[in-house]
Design a protein around this motif. Sequence first.
Motif, PDB file in Angstrom:
ATOM      1  N   ARG A  12       0.875  -1.176   0.000  1.00 20.97           N
ATOM      2  CA  ARG A  12       0.000   0.000   0.000  1.00 20.97           C
ATOM      3  C   ARG A  12       0.906   1.217   0.000  1.00 20.97           C
ATOM      4  NH1 ARG A  12      -3.929   0.888   4.881  1.00 20.97           N
ATOM      5  NH2 ARG A  12      -1.941   1.162   5.940  1.00 20.97           N
ATOM      6  N   ASN A  13       0.780   2.020  -1.034  1.00 22.45           N
ATOM      7  CA  ASN A  13       1.609   3.206  -1.220  1.00 22.45           C
ATOM      8  C   ASN A  13       0.701   4.426  -1.124  1.00 22.45           C
ATOM      9  OD1 ASN A  13       3.362   5.187  -2.080  1.00 22.45           O
ATOM     10  ND2 ASN A  13       3.786   4.265  -4.057  1.00 22.45           N
ATOM     11  N   THR A  14       0.949   5.290  -0.148  1.00 20.89           N
ATOM     12  CA  THR A  14       0.185   6.531  -0.007  1.00 20.89           C
ATOM     13  C   THR A  14       1.062   7.678  -0.503  1.00 20.89           C
ATOM     14  OG1 THR A  14      -1.002   5.652   1.888  1.00 20.89           O
ATOM     15  CG2 THR A  14      -1.039   8.055   1.598  1.00 20.89           C
ATOM     16  N   MET A  15       0.585   8.373  -1.532  1.00 20.40           N
ATOM     17  CA  MET A  15       1.362   9.428  -2.175  1.00 20.40           C
ATOM     18  C   MET A  15       0.696  10.785  -2.004  1.00 20.40           C
ATOM     19  SD  MET A  15       1.944   7.146  -5.586  1.00 20.40           S
ATOM     20  CE  MET A  15       0.401   6.282  -5.262  1.00 20.40           C
ATOM     21  N   GLY A  20      -0.982  21.410  -8.193  1.00 18.78           N
ATOM     22  CA  GLY A  20      -0.947  21.720  -9.616  1.00 18.78           C
ATOM     23  C   GLY A  20      -0.599  20.534 -10.509  1.00 18.78           C
ATOM     24  N   HIS A  21      -0.392  19.355  -9.913  1.00 19.75           N
ATOM     25  CA  HIS A  21       0.029  18.184 -10.681  1.00 19.75           C
ATOM     26  C   HIS A  21      -1.024  17.079 -10.747  1.00 19.75           C
ATOM     27  CE1 HIS A  21       4.496  18.814 -11.244  1.00 19.75           C
ATOM     28  NE2 HIS A  21       4.141  19.859 -10.504  1.00 19.75           N
ATOM     29  N   LEU A  22      -2.244  17.352 -10.336  1.00 19.48           N
ATOM     30  CA  LEU A  22      -3.253  16.293 -10.281  1.00 19.48           C
ATOM     31  C   LEU A  22      -3.454  15.630 -11.640  1.00 19.48           C
ATOM     32  CD1 LEU A  22      -5.283  14.644  -8.678  1.00 19.48           C
ATOM     33  CD2 LEU A  22      -6.968  16.458  -9.081  1.00 19.48           C
ATOM     34  N   GLU A  23      -3.624  16.414 -12.683  1.00 19.96           N
ATOM     35  CA  GLU A  23      -3.867  15.819 -14.007  1.00 19.96           C
ATOM     36  C   GLU A  23      -2.642  15.070 -14.521  1.00 19.96           C
ATOM     37  OE1 GLU A  23      -6.825  15.291 -15.357  1.00 19.96           O
ATOM     38  OE2 GLU A  23      -7.501  16.277 -13.517  1.00 19.96           O
ATOM     39  N   GLY A  24      -1.460  15.623 -14.307  1.00 19.65           N
ATOM     40  CA  GLY A  24      -0.234  14.929 -14.695  1.00 19.65           C
ATOM     41  C   GLY A  24      -0.078  13.621 -13.942  1.00 19.65           C
ATOM     42  N   PHE A  25      -0.422  13.651 -12.651  1.00 22.26           N
ATOM     43  CA  PHE A  25      -0.379  12.441 -11.835  1.00 22.26           C
ATOM     44  C   PHE A  25      -1.347  11.403 -12.380  1.00 22.26           C
ATOM     45  CE2 PHE A  25      -2.034   9.835  -8.396  1.00 22.26           C
ATOM     46  CZ  PHE A  25      -0.866   9.294  -7.887  1.00 22.26           C
ATOM     47  N   GLU A  50      -7.848  10.822  -3.381  1.00 24.10           N
ATOM     48  CA  GLU A  50      -8.632  11.728  -2.545  1.00 24.10           C
ATOM     49  C   GLU A  50      -8.270  13.138  -2.995  1.00 24.10           C
ATOM     50  OE1 GLU A  50      -8.681  11.194   1.850  1.00 24.10           O
ATOM     51  OE2 GLU A  50      -7.186   9.644   1.391  1.00 24.10           O
ATOM     52  N   GLU A  51      -9.041  13.701  -3.919  1.00 27.28           N
ATOM     53  CA  GLU A  51      -8.704  15.010  -4.477  1.00 27.28           C
ATOM     54  C   GLU A  51      -8.680  16.103  -3.415  1.00 27.28           C
ATOM     55  OE1 GLU A  51     -10.769  16.287  -7.964  1.00 27.28           O
ATOM     56  OE2 GLU A  51     -10.658  14.289  -8.873  1.00 27.28           O
ATOM     57  N   GLU A  52      -9.612  16.047  -2.455  1.00 30.40           N
ATOM     58  CA  GLU A  52      -9.686  17.100  -1.440  1.00 30.40           C
ATOM     59  C   GLU A  52      -8.394  17.176  -0.629  1.00 30.40           C
ATOM     60  OE1 GLU A  52     -11.909  14.128  -0.810  1.00 30.40           O
ATOM     61  OE2 GLU A  52     -12.722  14.875  -2.681  1.00 30.40           O
ATOM     62  N   ARG A  53      -7.776  16.033  -0.365  1.00 33.35           N
ATOM     63  CA  ARG A  53      -6.554  15.984   0.430  1.00 33.35           C
ATOM     64  C   ARG A  53      -5.306  15.842  -0.433  1.00 33.35           C
ATOM     65  NH1 ARG A  53      -7.101  11.331   4.413  1.00 33.35           N
ATOM     66  NH2 ARG A  53      -5.177  12.201   5.230  1.00 33.35           N
ATOM     67  N   MET A  54      -5.504  15.723  -1.758  1.00 32.31           N
ATOM     68  CA  MET A  54      -4.388  15.528  -2.707  1.00 32.31           C
ATOM     69  C   MET A  54      -3.539  14.317  -2.307  1.00 32.31           C
ATOM     70  SD  MET A  54      -4.662  17.569  -5.250  1.00 32.31           S
ATOM     71  CE  MET A  54      -3.082  17.929  -6.008  1.00 32.31           C
ATOM     72  N   LEU A  55      -4.229  13.227  -1.969  1.00 31.43           N
ATOM     73  CA  LEU A  55      -3.578  11.966  -1.641  1.00 31.43           C
ATOM     74  C   LEU A  55      -4.025  10.898  -2.627  1.00 31.43           C
ATOM     75  CD1 LEU A  55      -3.939  11.687   2.250  1.00 31.43           C
ATOM     76  CD2 LEU A  55      -1.841  12.132   0.949  1.00 31.43           C
TER      77      LEU A  55
END
Length: 139
Positions: A12-15, A20-25, A50-55
């Motif tokens: 389990r990898n939590t990143m 500003g990198h959500l779409e690139g991610f 989790e977009e709200e927390r950017m995780l």
Amino acid sequence: MTTHDTTVLLFRNTMRITDGHLEGFRDAIARAVAFAQQHGPQLMVETFVEEERMLAHSFELYQDSDAVRTHWELADPYIQEVMKHCRVERFDVFGEPDADVVAGVRSALSEQCVLTFSPRIAGFVRFATGHRAQLPSSS
């Protein structure tokens, strides 16, 4: 080094996604998962955001330590592309990888995140489609 390890391993990898990198991610993860589905040794890969927390949370299931080594050899360019958009915040290893894989995980993550190892107690994996649990019949 080849082993005959039969230990199932779940990573389990939590990143933490860089602002500003959500779409690139998302794009990099989609390419990495598509590659793994076609060529990788993983039994399962699932990634959630989790977009709200950017995780982001990625789960990868491997048959054994040899499969992990194969993944590392094949997927390094894809891993590097994903890492341009995030940093590992936590990495959990469930199961008991061999010493080489433990050293590889520790080396790759160094001191950048929380790293845990949890030995397996019991469990099973069911991949067959259409299998439904049946209640025991009562007499």
